[in-house]
Design an enzyme around this catalytic site. Structure first.
Site, PDB file in Angstrom:
ATOM      1  N   ASP A  79      -2.126   7.418  -3.147  1.00 41.13           N
ATOM      2  CA  ASP A  79      -2.692   6.837  -1.908  1.00 41.13           C
ATOM      3  C   ASP A  79      -3.704   5.910  -2.025  1.00 41.13           C
ATOM      4  O   ASP A  79      -4.751   5.997  -2.757  1.00 41.13           O
ATOM      5  CB  ASP A  79      -3.354   8.576  -1.305  1.00 41.13           C
ATOM      6  CG  ASP A  79      -4.243   7.956   0.064  1.00 41.13           C
ATOM      7  OD1 ASP A  79      -4.261   6.971   0.436  1.00 41.13           O
ATOM      8  OD2 ASP A  79      -4.737   9.023   0.749  1.00 41.13           O
TER       9      ASP A  79
ATOM     10  N   TYR B 154      -5.893  -2.864  13.993  1.00 38.18           N
ATOM     11  CA  TYR B 154      -4.743  -3.460  13.122  1.00 38.18           C
ATOM     12  C   TYR B 154      -5.017  -4.994  12.896  1.00 38.18           C
ATOM     13  O   TYR B 154      -5.030  -5.430  11.760  1.00 38.18           O
ATOM     14  CB  TYR B 154      -3.448  -3.003  13.525  1.00 38.18           C
ATOM     15  CG  TYR B 154      -2.352  -3.858  12.720  1.00 38.18           C
ATOM     16  CD1 TYR B 154      -1.736  -2.936  11.632  1.00 38.18           C
ATOM     17  CD2 TYR B 154      -1.539  -4.757  13.029  1.00 38.18           C
ATOM     18  CE1 TYR B 154      -0.668  -3.137  10.947  1.00 38.18           C
ATOM     19  CE2 TYR B 154      -0.687  -5.192  12.261  1.00 38.18           C
ATOM     20  CZ  TYR B 154      -0.036  -4.428  11.217  1.00 38.18           C
ATOM     21  OH  TYR B 154       0.764  -5.012  10.321  1.00 38.18           O
TER      22      TYR B 154
HETATM   23  P1  NAD Z   1       6.715   1.094   6.767  1.00 37.69           P
HETATM   24  O1  NAD Z   1       5.922   1.813   7.604  1.00 37.69           O
HETATM   25  O2  NAD Z   1       8.152   1.022   7.013  1.00 37.69           O
HETATM   26  O3  NAD Z   1       6.355   1.548   5.159  1.00 37.69           O
HETATM   27  C1  NAD Z   1       5.018   1.420   4.728  1.00 37.69           C
HETATM   28  C2  NAD Z   1       5.160   2.220   3.459  1.00 37.69           C
HETATM   29  O4  NAD Z   1       3.682   2.337   3.225  1.00 37.69           O
HETATM   30  C3  NAD Z   1       5.646   3.620   3.828  1.00 37.69           C
HETATM   31  O5  NAD Z   1       6.406   4.077   2.598  1.00 37.69           O
HETATM   32  C4  NAD Z   1       4.348   4.483   3.593  1.00 37.69           C
HETATM   33  O6  NAD Z   1       4.518   5.819   3.130  1.00 37.69           O
HETATM   34  C5  NAD Z   1       3.638   3.659   2.718  1.00 37.69           C
HETATM   35  N1  NAD Z   1       2.003   4.060   2.831  1.00 37.69           N
HETATM   36  C6  NAD Z   1       1.169   4.200   4.020  1.00 37.69           C
HETATM   37  N2  NAD Z   1       0.110   4.581   3.913  1.00 37.69           N
HETATM   38  C7  NAD Z   1      -0.236   4.576   2.680  1.00 37.69           C
HETATM   39  C8  NAD Z   1      -1.378   4.770   1.631  1.00 37.69           C
HETATM   40  N3  NAD Z   1      -2.375   5.413   2.147  1.00 37.69           N
HETATM   41  N4  NAD Z   1      -0.919   4.732   0.248  1.00 37.69           N
HETATM   42  C9  NAD Z   1       0.487   4.399  -0.177  1.00 37.69           C
HETATM   43  N5  NAD Z   1       1.374   4.058   0.347  1.00 37.69           N
HETATM   44  C10 NAD Z   1       1.167   4.152   2.019  1.00 37.69           C
HETATM   45  O7  NAD Z   1       6.121  -0.516   7.029  1.00 37.69           O
HETATM   46  P2  NAD Z   1       6.730  -1.826   6.816  1.00 37.69           P
HETATM   47  O8  NAD Z   1       7.278  -2.579   7.847  1.00 37.69           O
HETATM   48  O9  NAD Z   1       7.403  -1.945   5.494  1.00 37.69           O
HETATM   49  O10 NAD Z   1       5.483  -2.613   6.379  1.00 37.69           O
HETATM   50  C11 NAD Z   1       4.799  -3.063   5.108  1.00 37.69           C
HETATM   51  C12 NAD Z   1       3.761  -4.001   5.355  1.00 37.69           C
HETATM   52  O11 NAD Z   1       3.877  -5.234   6.237  1.00 37.69           O
HETATM   53  C13 NAD Z   1       2.583  -3.334   5.741  1.00 37.69           C
HETATM   54  O12 NAD Z   1       1.285  -3.904   5.222  1.00 37.69           O
HETATM   55  C14 NAD Z   1       2.540  -3.626   7.352  1.00 37.69           C
HETATM   56  O13 NAD Z   1       1.125  -3.965   7.942  1.00 37.69           O
HETATM   57  C15 NAD Z   1       2.996  -5.199   7.171  1.00 37.69           C
HETATM   58  N6  NAD Z   1       3.633  -5.829   8.406  1.00 37.69           N
HETATM   59  C16 NAD Z   1       4.709  -5.217   8.883  1.00 37.69           C
HETATM   60  C17 NAD Z   1       5.330  -5.582  10.019  1.00 37.69           C
HETATM   61  C18 NAD Z   1       6.618  -5.226  10.718  1.00 37.69           C
HETATM   62  O14 NAD Z   1       6.765  -5.511  11.726  1.00 37.69           O
HETATM   63  N7  NAD Z   1       7.194  -4.179  10.263  1.00 37.69           N
HETATM   64  C19 NAD Z   1       4.722  -7.207  10.648  1.00 37.69           C
HETATM   65  C20 NAD Z   1       3.703  -7.462   9.958  1.00 37.69           C
HETATM   66  C21 NAD Z   1       3.036  -7.026   8.642  1.00 37.69           C
END
Ligand code: NAD
Length: 260
Positions: free
Chosen positions: A60, A154
């Site tokens: 975490d 966010y």
């Molecule tokens: P996702 O929700 O598909 O995956 C996120 C992963 O992070 C999950 O496996 C979750 O279990 C893990 N996670 C969450 N909280 C956690 C914690 N406290 N400790 C450890 N692991 C934790 O998200 P994604 O779309 O793959 O996003 C990845 C990154 O990209 C994030 O930082 C997100 O903010 C950023 N992002 C995503 C998008 C989008 O549209 N998908 C756009 C801009 C930025």
């Protein structure tokens, strides 16, 4: 195919989405990857797809002791760290996250994962890399560059990641640590988080998720939504020596959305 040959990399939040795709990309380029995530079941299962090139550690990112455990694991098993991707992040909302409706606990939950998690990751990486050099890649968002009325907590967290990255980069440059630190700023990407974003009330029009993505694509100048692999390719570039003259920079991957 060997842009990361023999590099030791940690990727947080790697059980799915952008993190998972980055694990796959790094392993294809010759890296040894430690993937971490809160989701133990999924993290263990997905790491098995990669054999001995990858191992999963439950973490975490908000828990300070988890970073100490991770540092010990890397020291013991590999003796050094070359790359850290601070990818774990949350949106933490099922309804809108505007300034009038966001609760303090919701605000804090977002900052804890998206800001404090990245802070502790950067701190661990700098301490471990300062003798040998390395690359830190922090995943921010286009929401860290332009305002998002429905994503106040966010957006603030991702803006903090953007400037934290520059502070870390300059500290390392001044001290001649040979550690680079850059941020990546994706627009909407088709992952579970992307689906959750589009699912927010009044975020985009459409009777179902696929039609909401269609609406979103019409807003993106290239006409395409992003895929996790598009982001992973940018992360690879910043992690590898191909970007050796880049530090404190921000790489936008959004099909032209913020250029508009
Ligand atoms: P996702 O929700 O598909 O995956 C996120 C992963 O992070 C999950 O496996 C979750 O279990 C893990 N996670 C969450 N909280 C956690 C914690 N406290 N400790 C450890 N692991 C934790 O998200 P994604 O779309 O793959 O996003 C990845 C990154 O990209 C994030 O930082 C997100 O903010 C950023 N992002 C995503 C998008 C989008 O549209 N998908 C756009 C801009 C930025």
């Amino acid at each position: 195919m060997d842009r990361l040959r023999d590099k030791i990399a940690v990727i947080t939040g790697a059980a799915k989405g952008i993190g998972y795709e980055t694990v796959r990309t790094f392993i294809n380029e010759g890296a040894q990857v430690v993937m971490t995530d809160l989701d133990i079941e999924r993290g263990t299962a997905t790491s098995e797809n990669f054999g001995t090139s990858c191992n999963f550690i439950s973490q975490d990112v908000t828990d300070e002791s988890s970073w100490d455990k991770l540092a010990n694991h890397i020291e013991t098993n590999f003796g050094r760290l070359d790359i850290l991707v601070n990818n774990a992040g949350i949106l933490a909302t099922e309804t809108t996250q505007d300034i009038e409706t966001t609760t303090l606990s919701q605000w804090r939950a977002v900052q804890q994962v998206n800001v404090e998690g990245v802070f502790m990751g950067c701190r661990m990486a700098v301490r471990m890399m300062k003798g040998t050099g390395g690359s830190i890649v922090n995943i921010s968002s286009t929401a860290g560059i332009v305002g998002s009325p429905m994503l106040v907590a966010y957006g603030a967290s991702k803006g903090a990641v953007r400037l934290m990255t520059k502070g870390v980069a300059l500290h390392c440059a001044r001290n001649r640590y040979s550690i680079r630190c850059n941020s990546v700023h994706p627009g909407p990407i088709e992952t579970d988080m992307g689906d959750a974003l589009l699912g927010l009330q009044n975020y985009v029009d459409g009777p179902n998720l696929e039609s909401k993505w269609e609406t979103m694509r019409r807003r993106i100048p290239t006409g395409n939504s992003g895929e996790a692999s598009d982001v992973a390719a940018c992360i690879l570039f910043l992690a590898s020596d191909d970007s050796k003259h880049m530090t404190g920079s921000e790489l936008v991957v959004d099909g032209g959305m913020t250029a508009n």
